[in-house]
Design a protein around this motif. Structure first.
Motif, short mmCIF file in Angstrom:
data_model
loop_
_atom_site.label_atom_id
_atom_site.label_comp_id
_atom_site.label_asym_id
_atom_site.label_seq_id
_atom_site.Cartn_x
_atom_site.Cartn_y
_atom_site.Cartn_z
N ILE A 1 -4.57 12.92 -15.56
CA ILE A 1 -5.62 12.87 -14.54
C ILE A 1 -5.46 11.68 -13.58
CG2 ILE A 1 -7.32 14.18 -15.86
CD1 ILE A 1 -7.90 10.51 -15.58
N ALA A 2 -4.56 10.76 -13.90
CA ALA A 2 -4.39 9.54 -13.10
C ALA A 2 -4.14 9.81 -11.61
CB ALA A 2 -3.29 8.65 -13.68
N PRO A 3 -3.31 10.79 -11.23
CA PRO A 3 -3.09 11.01 -9.79
C PRO A 3 -4.35 11.40 -9.02
CG PRO A 3 -1.36 12.08 -11.08
CD PRO A 3 -2.43 11.63 -12.04
N ARG A 4 -5.37 11.86 -9.73
CA ARG A 4 -6.62 12.28 -9.08
C ARG A 4 -7.60 11.13 -8.89
NH1 ARG A 4 -8.50 17.70 -11.99
NH2 ARG A 4 -9.87 17.71 -10.18
N HIS A 5 -7.29 9.94 -9.43
CA HIS A 5 -8.22 8.80 -9.40
C HIS A 5 -7.48 7.54 -8.96
CE1 HIS A 5 -11.16 11.34 -11.34
NE2 HIS A 5 -10.18 11.75 -12.13
N PRO A 6 -7.41 7.29 -7.66
CA PRO A 6 -6.70 6.12 -7.16
C PRO A 6 -7.23 4.81 -7.74
CG PRO A 6 -7.27 7.60 -5.36
CD PRO A 6 -7.97 8.10 -6.57
N VAL A 7 -6.31 3.91 -8.02
CA VAL A 7 -6.62 2.60 -8.57
C VAL A 7 -5.98 1.55 -7.65
CG1 VAL A 7 -6.29 1.01 -10.51
CG2 VAL A 7 -6.74 3.45 -10.94
N PHE A 8 -6.76 0.54 -7.29
CA PHE A 8 -6.29 -0.56 -6.44
C PHE A 8 -6.48 -1.87 -7.16
CE2 PHE A 8 -7.61 2.86 -3.70
CZ PHE A 8 -6.63 2.91 -2.71
N VAL A 9 -5.44 -2.68 -7.22
CA VAL A 9 -5.59 -4.05 -7.69
C VAL A 9 -5.92 -4.88 -6.45
CG1 VAL A 9 -3.11 -4.56 -7.52
CG2 VAL A 9 -4.56 -5.95 -9.00
N ILE A 10 -6.93 -5.74 -6.58
CA ILE A 10 -7.33 -6.52 -5.41
C ILE A 10 -7.19 -8.01 -5.71
CG2 ILE A 10 -8.85 -4.71 -4.54
CD1 ILE A 10 -11.24 -6.37 -5.55
N MET B 1 0.84 -1.18 0.00
CA MET B 1 0.00 0.00 0.00
C MET B 1 0.88 1.24 0.00
SD MET B 1 -3.29 -0.65 0.09
CE MET B 1 -3.92 0.89 0.70
N THR B 2 0.47 2.21 -0.75
CA THR B 2 1.15 3.49 -0.76
C THR B 2 0.59 4.33 0.38
OG1 THR B 2 1.27 3.34 -3.15
CG2 THR B 2 1.63 5.51 -2.19
N GLU B 3 1.45 5.03 1.08
CA GLU B 3 0.98 5.88 2.17
C GLU B 3 0.44 7.19 1.61
OE1 GLU B 3 0.68 5.37 5.45
OE2 GLU B 3 1.26 3.32 5.08
N HIS B 4 -0.81 7.46 1.84
CA HIS B 4 -1.45 8.69 1.39
C HIS B 4 -2.40 9.23 2.46
CE1 HIS B 4 -0.22 7.35 -2.63
NE2 HIS B 4 -0.39 8.59 -3.00
N ASN B 5 -2.17 8.95 3.70
CA ASN B 5 -3.12 9.34 4.73
C ASN B 5 -3.24 10.84 4.90
OD1 ASN B 5 -3.82 6.72 5.30
ND2 ASN B 5 -2.15 6.47 6.74
N THR C 1 -3.75 -3.45 -3.26
CA THR C 1 -2.48 -2.75 -3.43
C THR C 1 -2.74 -1.58 -4.37
OG1 THR C 1 -1.25 -4.81 -3.18
CG2 THR C 1 -0.08 -2.95 -4.18
N GLU C 2 -2.38 -0.40 -3.94
CA GLU C 2 -2.61 0.78 -4.77
C GLU C 2 -1.55 0.84 -5.87
OE1 GLU C 2 -3.04 4.35 -2.53
OE2 GLU C 2 -3.64 5.51 -4.29
N LEU C 3 -2.03 1.10 -7.08
CA LEU C 3 -1.11 1.25 -8.21
C LEU C 3 -0.54 2.66 -8.23
CD1 LEU C 3 -2.98 -0.43 -11.22
CD2 LEU C 3 -1.28 -1.42 -9.69
N ASP C 4 0.68 2.76 -8.68
CA ASP C 4 1.26 4.07 -8.94
C ASP C 4 0.46 4.68 -10.08
OD1 ASP C 4 3.33 5.73 -10.71
OD2 ASP C 4 3.98 5.75 -8.60
#
Length: 159
Positions: free
Chosen positions: A147-156, A1-5, A106-109
């Motif tokens: 625009i990708a940094p504005r829309h988090p993507v998670f692979v599950i 996980m990427t830290e973005h708290n 897991t959050e994608l870059d």
């Protein structure tokens, strides 16, 4: 996980809150149908532990299956479910009817999420296109990358 708290950039602070109709009618209708076992175009109920309360929090999401992987995309940006999922270190459940499946996320870059965002927009542009600043499934990669940094993507993956 990427830290973005603690959002530190405008992209990480980006969030378009749903309006009254979405919160009180559309989301509730989708959630009720999904709880009854009826999935609308891949809808699920995401359950994740609240980062402050520790209590389960639920919200309707669109489950994207792309290239043999499962993804969750936050069309509205860095909202509550995204922040809770980060704080829960990627532990979540997806619900549909009586089915409850545990996953690890897991959050994608953002740079690695272009193809996933394109697939998401191809599937749900009519529903979520307004949240992507005019970017659509046929936009060039550089526009989706913007625009990708504005829309988090998670692979599950199943836990």
């Amino acid at each position: 996980m990427t830290e973005h708290n603690n959002p530190s950039t405008p992209a990480e602070a980006h969030y378009l809150a749903p309006g009254w109709f979405t919160r009180n009618v559309a989301n509730r209708a989708v959630a009720a149908l999904t709880r009854a076992g009826i999935s609308l175009l891949g809808s699920r109920i995401l359950e994740v532990r609240g980062r402050i309360s520790g209590e389960p929090r639920r919200t309707p999401v669109n489950l994207l299956i792309f290239d043999g992987q499962q993804y969750l995309v936050s069309a509205r940006g860095h909202g509550q479910w995204v922040r809770n999922l980060r704080a829960a270190q990627g532990e979540l459940c997806l619900l549909r009817g009586r089915s409850r499946t545990r996953y690890s996320a897991t959050e994608l870059d953002p740079a690695a999420s272009v193809a996933v965002l394109r697939a998401y927009l191809r599937r749900w542009k009519a529903e979520v296109g307004a949240f992507f600043d005019g970017v659509g499934p046929d936009s060039p990669d550089e526009e989706i990358r913007r625009i990708a940094p504005r829309h988090p993507v998670f692979v599950i993956t199943p836990a």
